[in-house]
Design a protein around this motif. Structure first.
Motif, PDB file in Angstrom:
ATOM      1  N   MET A   1       0.823  -1.206   0.000  1.00  0.00           N
ATOM      2  CA  MET A   1       0.000   0.000   0.000  1.00  0.00           C
ATOM      3  C   MET A   1       0.859   1.257   0.000  1.00  0.00           C
ATOM      4  O   MET A   1       0.566   2.236  -0.693  1.00  0.00           O
ATOM      5  CB  MET A   1      -0.936  -0.010   1.207  1.00  0.00           C
ATOM      6  N   ILE A   2       1.957   1.241   0.761  1.00  0.00           N
ATOM      7  CA  ILE A   2       2.829   2.415   0.836  1.00  0.00           C
ATOM      8  C   ILE A   2       3.541   2.640  -0.491  1.00  0.00           C
ATOM      9  O   ILE A   2       3.727   3.781  -0.941  1.00  0.00           O
ATOM     10  CB  ILE A   2       3.842   2.251   1.989  1.00  0.00           C
TER      11      ILE A   2
ATOM     12  N   ILE B   1       4.051   6.185  -3.909  1.00  0.00           N
ATOM     13  CA  ILE B   1       5.276   6.767  -4.465  1.00  0.00           C
ATOM     14  C   ILE B   1       5.158   6.818  -5.982  1.00  0.00           C
ATOM     15  O   ILE B   1       4.951   5.785  -6.617  1.00  0.00           O
ATOM     16  CB  ILE B   1       6.508   5.937  -4.064  1.00  0.00           C
ATOM     17  N   PRO B   2       5.268   7.982  -6.597  1.00  0.00           N
ATOM     18  CA  PRO B   2       5.176   8.060  -8.070  1.00  0.00           C
ATOM     19  C   PRO B   2       6.342   7.340  -8.723  1.00  0.00           C
ATOM     20  O   PRO B   2       7.458   7.299  -8.194  1.00  0.00           O
ATOM     21  CB  PRO B   2       5.199   9.570  -8.340  1.00  0.00           C
ATOM     22  N   SER B   3       6.088   6.793  -9.903  1.00  0.00           N
ATOM     23  CA  SER B   3       7.105   5.983 -10.578  1.00  0.00           C
ATOM     24  C   SER B   3       8.325   6.796 -10.975  1.00  0.00           C
ATOM     25  O   SER B   3       9.455   6.291 -10.949  1.00  0.00           O
ATOM     26  CB  SER B   3       6.490   5.311 -11.813  1.00  0.00           C
ATOM     27  N   PHE B   4       8.126   8.077 -11.343  1.00  0.00           N
ATOM     28  CA  PHE B   4       9.265   8.870 -11.806  1.00  0.00           C
ATOM     29  C   PHE B   4      10.210   9.225 -10.667  1.00  0.00           C
ATOM     30  O   PHE B   4      11.330   9.704 -10.908  1.00  0.00           O
ATOM     31  CB  PHE B   4       8.789  10.143 -12.504  1.00  0.00           C
ATOM     32  N   ALA B   5       9.788   8.985  -9.395  1.00  0.00           N
ATOM     33  CA  ALA B   5      10.664   9.287  -8.269  1.00  0.00           C
ATOM     34  C   ALA B   5      11.853   8.338  -8.200  1.00  0.00           C
ATOM     35  O   ALA B   5      12.842   8.625  -7.527  1.00  0.00           O
ATOM     36  CB  ALA B   5       9.871   9.227  -6.956  1.00  0.00           C
ATOM     37  N   GLY B   6      11.753   7.196  -8.873  1.00  0.00           N
ATOM     38  CA  GLY B   6      12.844   6.226  -8.827  1.00  0.00           C
ATOM     39  C   GLY B   6      13.681   6.190 -10.085  1.00  0.00           C
ATOM     40  O   GLY B   6      14.296   5.149 -10.381  1.00  0.00           O
TER      41      GLY B   6
END
Length: 295
Positions: A126-127, A131-136
């Motif tokens: 769930m956490i 988190i948006p995908s572009f953050a990684g």
């Protein structure tokens, strides 16, 4: 004699609408009509622009109209659109297959088994979804460097499939688990009494019943690469490896090579795979195979 008032009778013993109820109903219809126009008007503009041979490259709408396939011809002869379409279909199908394969097992395991760390891992899933995908992006490039050193055949398109599949497995596991929780455990017990192993229960009982939800997950997984622009644009550096979203953007990103009608034509063609998939999965999407399963 008393006269019967039949003009105010409603089915289901409903009371007739008062003045405020009629006003509210009218406002509801007005909002729905405006919302429909807001959705259909851009689609109308796209269709008219795609088939209008009188449009210039830099103008998205023109006063005149002449039916023509010139913009579609430009897409297939002057751009890499066929290659972009094949790339997107390959990435979408691969993502859907990998996601379905893993989600069907993980959803079944979280629904039917109680093991150590179950609640903690579900909370982690769930956490992760927040988190948006572009953050990684930095982590993606690091992973790609490590994997490509070990596996020379691993390219950027495979990396994109891995990212889409990993994100889909995390979110859809939680969704499928909730769906399987609504299926009675009596089906599992009855199958085990008849001699079925856990794998046969999964194959013969759970999968047929969960087919509508699996069809929805397959649809979501397939449509994801068609709609995503940021990740393909950043990760895929070769224009021949672009997906449709990243490739079509090149038609409007550069003022010197801008062709907005061709962009509209390409956007219209994107709907074809989606319509085909909806047609294939139509029966599964509207069916409820779990209804009446427990006798």
């Amino acid at each position: 004699m008393m006269k019967k008032k039949s003009n105010n009778l409603y089915l289901g013993d409903r009371q007739p609408l008062n003045t405020m109820g009629k006003i509210g109903l009218g406002l509801s219809y007005m909002v729905l009509i405006l919302w429909t126009i807001a959705i259909l008007w851009p689609i109308y503009q796209m269709v008219m622009s795609a088939f209008n041979g009188m449009q210039q490259e830099y103008i998205i709408m023109n006063k005149g109209f002449e039916f023509s396939f010139d913009h579609f011809t430009f897409l297939f002869e002057e751009t890499l659109y066929p290659k972009w379409m094949l790339n997107t279909i390959f990435i979408s199908i691969s993502t859907a297959i990998i996601t379905l394969l893993f989600v069907s097992f993980t959803g079944f395991a979280y629904s039917r088994y109680r093991f150590k760390g179950r609640k903690a891992s579900l909370m982690a899933i769930m956490i992760i979804q927040t988190i948006p995908s572009f953050a990684g992006l930095t982590a993606y490039f690091t992973m790609y460097s490590i994997i490509s050193d070990v596996l020379p055949f691993f390219n950027r398109q495979m990396m994109l499939i891995l990212i889409y599949s990993a994100g889909g497995i995390a979110g859809n596991t939680f969704i499928l688990k909730g769906y399987l929780d609504s299926i009675s455990m009596e089906l599992d017990d009855a199958a085990k009494i008849d001699g079925c192993s856990n794998l046969k229960v999964y194959k013969l009982i759970i999968l047929p019943i969960a087919r509508p939800m699996l069809a929805i997950i397959a649809l979501w997984s397939f449509l994801g690469p068609f709609m995503d622009y940021l990740l393909p644009k950043v990760i895929l550096t070769n224009p021949e490896a672009y997906t449709l979203a990243a490739g079509l953007f090149t038609l409007i990103a550069d003022k010197e090579n801008m062709n907005q009608p061709a962009f509209a034509a390409g956007g219209l063609l994107i709907a074809i795979p989606t319509v085909i998939l909806f047609t294939v999965l139509q029966k599964q999407l509207i069916s409820g195979l779990s209804s009446g399963a427990v006798k």
